[in-house]
Each structure stands twice: as C-alpha cells, then as structure tokens.
Write a protein that holds these residues in place. Sequence first.
Motif, short mmCIF file in Angstrom:
data_model
loop_
_atom_site.label_atom_id
_atom_site.label_comp_id
_atom_site.label_asym_id
_atom_site.label_seq_id
_atom_site.Cartn_x
_atom_site.Cartn_y
_atom_site.Cartn_z
N THR A 575 0.59 -1.05 0.04
CA THR A 575 0.11 -0.39 0.04
C THR A 575 1.02 1.00 -0.03
N LEU A 576 0.20 1.75 -0.93
CA LEU A 576 0.86 3.42 -0.96
C LEU A 576 0.23 4.72 -0.41
N LYS A 582 1.79 2.91 -8.18
CA LYS A 582 2.76 2.05 -8.90
C LYS A 582 1.66 1.52 -10.08
N GLY A 583 2.04 1.79 -11.24
CA GLY A 583 1.63 0.74 -12.51
C GLY A 583 2.84 -0.15 -13.39
N VAL A 706 -4.20 4.81 -10.64
CA VAL A 706 -3.56 4.38 -9.03
C VAL A 706 -3.65 5.73 -7.57
N ALA A 707 -2.80 6.65 -8.38
CA ALA A 707 -2.59 7.75 -7.39
C ALA A 707 -3.99 8.60 -7.25
N THR A 708 -4.63 8.25 -8.69
CA THR A 708 -5.33 10.25 -9.05
C THR A 708 -7.11 9.17 -9.16
N GLY A 709 -6.95 7.98 -9.97
CA GLY A 709 -8.04 7.88 -9.91
C GLY A 709 -8.55 7.75 -11.46
#
Lengths: 723, 153
Positions: A575-576, A582-583, A706-709
Amino acid sequence: MQIANPQRRRFLQASAALGGGFLLSLYLPPWRQANAAETDDMAHLSAHIRIHSSGMIEIMSVIPEIGQSIKTSLTMVIADELDADWANVIVETAPLDSATYGRQSAGGSRSIPSHFDQHRRIGAAAKQMLIAAAAQQWQVPASECRASNSRVLHQASGRSKTYGELAAAAAKLDAPTLDKVTLKKPSEFTLIGKFTTGVDNDAIVTGQPLFGIDVDLPDMLYAVFHKCQVFGGKVRRSNVAQIAKLPGVRHAFVVDGVDDFQGISSGIAIVADSWWQAEKARRQLEVEWDEGWAKQQNSPSFDQQAEQLWQQPPAATLSREGDVTQGFSECSKVIEAEYRYPFIAHGQLEPNNCTAVWQQHKLTMWVPSQAPDRGRRQVADALNINEDDITVHVTRMGGGFGRRLFNDYMVEAAWIAKQAQAPVKLLWNRQDDFQHDYYRPGGYHKFKAGLDANGQLHAFSDHFVSFGHNGRPLLAASMHASEFPIGFVPHLQYGSSLIAAQIPTGWLRAPTSNAMGFVFQCMLDEVAHAAGQDPLAFQLALLRRSDAKPANGFAPQRMAAVLERVGQLSGWGKTLPKGQGKGIACYYSHAGYFAEVVHASVDAKGAISIEKVWAVGDVGQFIVNPSGAQHQVQGSILEGLSQALYQKVEIDGGAQVSNYHQHKLLTMDAVPPVEVEFLPSDNPTTGLGEPALPPVIPALCNALFVATGKRVRQLPIKPEMFA
Amino acid sequence: MKYPLKVNGQQLEADVDADTPLLWVLRDTLKLKGTKFGCGMAQCGACTVHLDGEPVRSCVTPISRVGDKAITTIEGIGTDAIGAKLQQAWKILDVPQCGYCQAGQIMQAVSLLRQFPKPTEQQIGDGMKRNFCRCAAYHRIKQAIQHAAEQEA
C-alpha cells in the motif's frame, strides 16, 4: 528493413597483409568471381580481422554506431572467441561492403541477432588458424595447444608465441568452414558478459572529430537547403539571384524536387565559404511557395475525422477470431475507452548533415546514416548514376533513433555537390530537423472489452484510426494484426480506417510498439480494474490461459516470468500513501520481453513526479556488454517518459515545432532512478535498442490512475487533468 | 574582420564577420570540432565552452563579444585538474551513448564542481538540467560527476 537473402552463405578467406600480417574475411563466392581481378587491396579493406606482425589486432565494426554501443559490443564478440587481449585490439569502422559484411544497417534491434553467431565464428576461426600455425611450427598436435590473451601456448613444453609472431604463418593456411568451428563454452568467455567501456570514449571526452558534422575536407564549402514548411511545398518564385551575391555565397539555386518524400525535395540550396554565411544568407531569402494539397491538413481536423470514422464500422478488418458480436452479447460487463496519441519527432541531437565530393562523375560521401546502403541506392536513383560510382564512408552519429534510416539529407548533399562541383558539407539547422522529420505517426484507438461472469476477458475489439495516402497507411502507421491480446481472447476483432494525410512518417525507436504499448497495456489495465482484479495478477492469468493460441513467436511464459520478477523487484502490492501509485505494463517487441513498473506521485496542484522505475527484460541467453545493455534500457525508459510527458508535433500544413522548447526532453533534475535486471533464458540472444521503451508509457499512465483515480487516454499527459 | 583569440592557452586569430557565433569560429575556422552544434538557441548545452572559466553557450555568443577573454574548449579542459578528473570518470563509467552531447556535459560539469566540489543530488540536477542528453545517459553522467568529486585533485 529488408535483407536480400540472409541465408546467402559466406565463406572465410585468409590472406596475407602487408608486413607479414594475417587477414581474415568472409566472402560471397559470386561477388568474388565477379571481381576476380581485385587485388589484395580489396581483401585488405574488407577483412573482419587483421593481425599485424607487431601484435596489434584490428577488428572491423560492421554496423553504424548511433549510440547503441555496437562498435564495442560486436567487436567484443570477435575478440572473445579469438582470445585476443582487448588491450591490443583496435576497432576500425568497416567500409560499406555488404557483399562481405552482410547487413550493415542499424535498425530494428537487429544487429546482435543478425551478427552475434557469425561474429563468434569468425573470431573462433581465426583462433583455430593461429593455433594450427603454432602447432605446425612446434610439430605438436593442435589439440595440445590453447590460446589466451593474444598468445598460443603449448603447456607440455612451456612454449608460447604471440599472435603477431604467428600471423604470417596463419595467413598461409586454409580457412576453416564457418559452421564447423568450435565455439567457447559460456564459462570460458573473457569479454562477453563483462562491463566493457566504449572504444571511442577517449576521443569523445577529448573532443576529437568523430561525427558526420566533424568531417572536414580541403577547400570544402558549406551548404544549407531551405524547404517549404508545408510538407511537399514547391518553390514558385524567389530572390535567389540576389542571395547569390551576398558575402561568402558561392552558389544559390533552386532545386525543383520530386513528389516523393524519399526523393529530392523542392527547395533552395545556398553554398558559401562558411556555414554561418550560408545560414545568414538564408535569412534574407524571400520565397513564394506552391504549398499544394498538404496546406489544408491540420491536427484539429484529424481529431474530428477520427471521431467521424469511429461512428462507422472500420474500413478494413485487420484480424478476427471467434465472433465479437456474439462474444460481447455473452459478457456480463463491457468496458469502452478511446485512446489518442500525437505525431512526434526524433530530435536526435546532431542535426542531419552529409559531406559530398563530386569529381569526374563519381561521388565520395561521408554520412551519419543508419542505412547507408539504402542511402547509396537513393543517391544513385536521384542523380541517375551507378551505385558503383558512389563511395560511402559511414561516420559515428549523434543519435539515430530511426531518423537516420532515412537518407533525404544524403540525397540533398549529393545533389548540391554535383551542382557546385566542389566538396560540400550540407548541414541542417534545428528547425529544419524538427520540420522535415519522418514523424512517428499519431493514431486513435476505440476499444471495447468484455468480461464473462468469471471476470475473464471474453471479447475484445479495437477500431484503429490511422493515417494514409491513396488508401494505404503511411509508413509506420499500420498496426500488426497479431497485437496482444490476440490468441488470448475467444472473440476478438481489430479493424482500421484511414485519415488522408500528406506527412512524411517513419520509424522511431520501437516503431508502432511505442504507441501500441501505450494503448493496449492501458486498456488491459482498465479491464483488470473493471474486473476488480490486481493488474499484475490479471495479466499473469491472461498469459496463462489454457485455451491460449499465441501468435507470431510470442512465448507467454517468457512474458509471465519478467512480469513476476518485476513485481517482486518493485514490491508490487504494498500500500502506498495517498497521491501515489504504482503501475505495471509489459510488451513484446523486437524479440525482447520487457515488464516495467513505475512509481509516480501527483501533488495537489497536479504536478507529476516519477519516483522510480523498475525494468526486467528477457532478450535471450547472453547480455553481450552489460554497460551498453543497461544504457539501452535506461535510455529507452527515459525516452518513453519524455514522450509521455512532453512530446507532440502539432500539424498545420507542416510541423509546428521549431526547437526543443516545443518538443521537450527529460532533463537531469527530473530523472528518476531506473533499476534494470535481465532474466537470461535459453533463447537466442537478441537486441536491446528498442524493446524496453514500449512498457514504460502505459506503466506510468497506470500508476497515475492508481494515484489519482483518473485515466490518461491521450498523450502527452496534461498535468492539469490532475489539478 | 580579424579577431585575436586565446584558445586553450594558444594565441590564434580568426578572420570572420562580427556576428559569427563563437561556435562556428571554433569549429569551422579554427577546426576545433569537439564543441558541438545542437539547437542554435542556447537550449541544449551541446556547445558549452568556458570564457575566463565561466560556462557560455557558444552558439549564441558572437565573436565580437568574446574580447580578450580566455576561451577553453573540450580539447583543452584536460589540462584543468577538475576537467581531467571528469574526463577520466566519464571513461571509466562508460558515460557516452552516442557521445554527441558529452563535450558540453563535461564543460558544464567542470563549472558545477568548481562551484560545489561535493555536489548534492539536487545541485547536480539544477547545475546540469540545461544540458540535454537525447540518449538520456543521465544516470551515468550523475555517477561520473559524483565519482570525480570523490577523487583527489
């Protein structure tokens, strides 16, 4: 790239060099017969290996050096099998003579796969002959002798001789048959697999002349060639007569040009005593252009046409498996998405240039070209002369990236030199370079993917809108019918439609794959998320489907292996913090398998930072030079990030880019760490110039999701979408 | 017009137009080919040379503005202790890919190490960000600068 017949069998030939040395070359019998009158000079010129009686060993570099380190890597291969002491090896650039050397172009990551085995054999054959010469002199069986560090040793008697001492005797022996020589076991390698520094490094760091732009001849004049900014535009009227009178200008003339982006363009040549005088004179040019059809084309209209074409069925079907209509009707979930990417330029740092001398109906040329053979043919066609009357010297070049697979500047230099009847160096400026490139074509993809009740990919379709002329795709603007996930989905259909355009397009590092990697690997990531599955687990499951029918030599287990490994290496699944992600993405191109993970973060203002990139690749059995290999992977990845973040060529008649501020490169302050690992596999050794590039762009976009949706579905990435 | 020039410790002369950029005087008049042409607009840094020890972009420096300043190019930087350390580090760590930008990179790195003998990552980032490497050999450039910084002069 085409090779006439890669299977044409070549034979080894040994001969004596001046001063008692040894030459070993390959030859094609028909070529030899046709040139039976050739003297030792020719053999001397075209030898792969020359061993001087002094002990110095010259090894020919047969492939143009564009920064891929081939001048070091391929000669290491010969030197290793030869058991040469690398310290007394001198690397020379081979003359352009593909009858002797085989393929002499740099493209498609093909240099290692097409020459690796042959180069090993040439080195091994020379060693075998040197051992035979020593055994003969000592009257012992050759099997009792061995070679090491440019010497042959006979352990039992403690005798040894240097290669230099044996060269003259070895030259008198019959050369072995190439496919009968004994190769080393990998455990016996002395150079292959060792970090080896570039053979030109000394000259580079002290500024010695090496590159095309550095060529200098006595009484040389300097030329610029001014073309229409609208692609294919022709000179109608100009003040060329006044330009001819400007200080330092020796010639100024109009070239009519032909309607073919591979031939000579219409433009105005200015030849002066110095390049600066020619360039200054150019600024006073007044030209009225006939801009022609291309004037009406522009990027916004391309976007509109793509939307319209998407409303209709694809004009052509590229591939079809099962029945997509039925397949989609059986799905419990359907995901649709549209992806877009722009035209981009090469921007290799050394601007295009070529030096040519026209003398008594013969040409001598110095050119930084990735495909000099083809360049010579193009010059012969354009000037209507024989290829035999053109001597080509290939220089080191300040980057290639596919731009110098096209030889337009070579044709221009030849044309101008013929007209000027003098040695001429043609040099483009940066604006010429950005506005007269062979661009990576833009494209549009409308995807539809369907999942069955078990969350498995059941149906998949793509309507690819690309660019064409007279109903045929522009160069590098087509899509492989075998694009993944074909063979891994029961129902699949790829179709395409074309927008009419008149734009010079061509190969840019990992051609087609640099765009297909983005769209397909982002779409599959969307599908994984829609299925509620981890993207890595989803891709692995897809690759391991029991009903898969892999196409085109694609080995899913190799891809699964690099994916799993990059997952481990990158700590996939942890989890970040918020705003980070991460992609993952993978791509198969140029016979190489690469999987990459990008860790990115986005701040409240939408600014993107790339924290780290991990890459795992499988390019077969050997990594010839770990230094060059790491360079290629890191360079490909940073190049991919530059494309994703910054690069776009807006079209309005021609290219609306004049310099790097409009087509940016990643700079030192923004470079993330890039960790590279190779997974050797029991497969033939293949090339590394390209396959690491395609996965990094989708890996970045998938990380940003993942970071922003938010999904990036258009390049270059607009940070404001995250603000 | 004739311009007396001090280049790499040698007194030379160039007879050129006043607006001729120093880059072309070095390359085409004085035949010092190490300094490279990349963008012509002071964007890429390939043409970096030193004037009295300060880095300048020679592609936008008219010869008339050079005056009596001492010019140092890649061909001469090896006589400087920092320059020699950097050249050595560049070779050992195999920094070049195509190698075209490296003269400019080294000239810029010399001035970075003069200002910051032990530069931080950020100082390297800021100091080198105006020198493009199209091959993106940035990791090695950074390593070589750090390596050189660790060596005794």
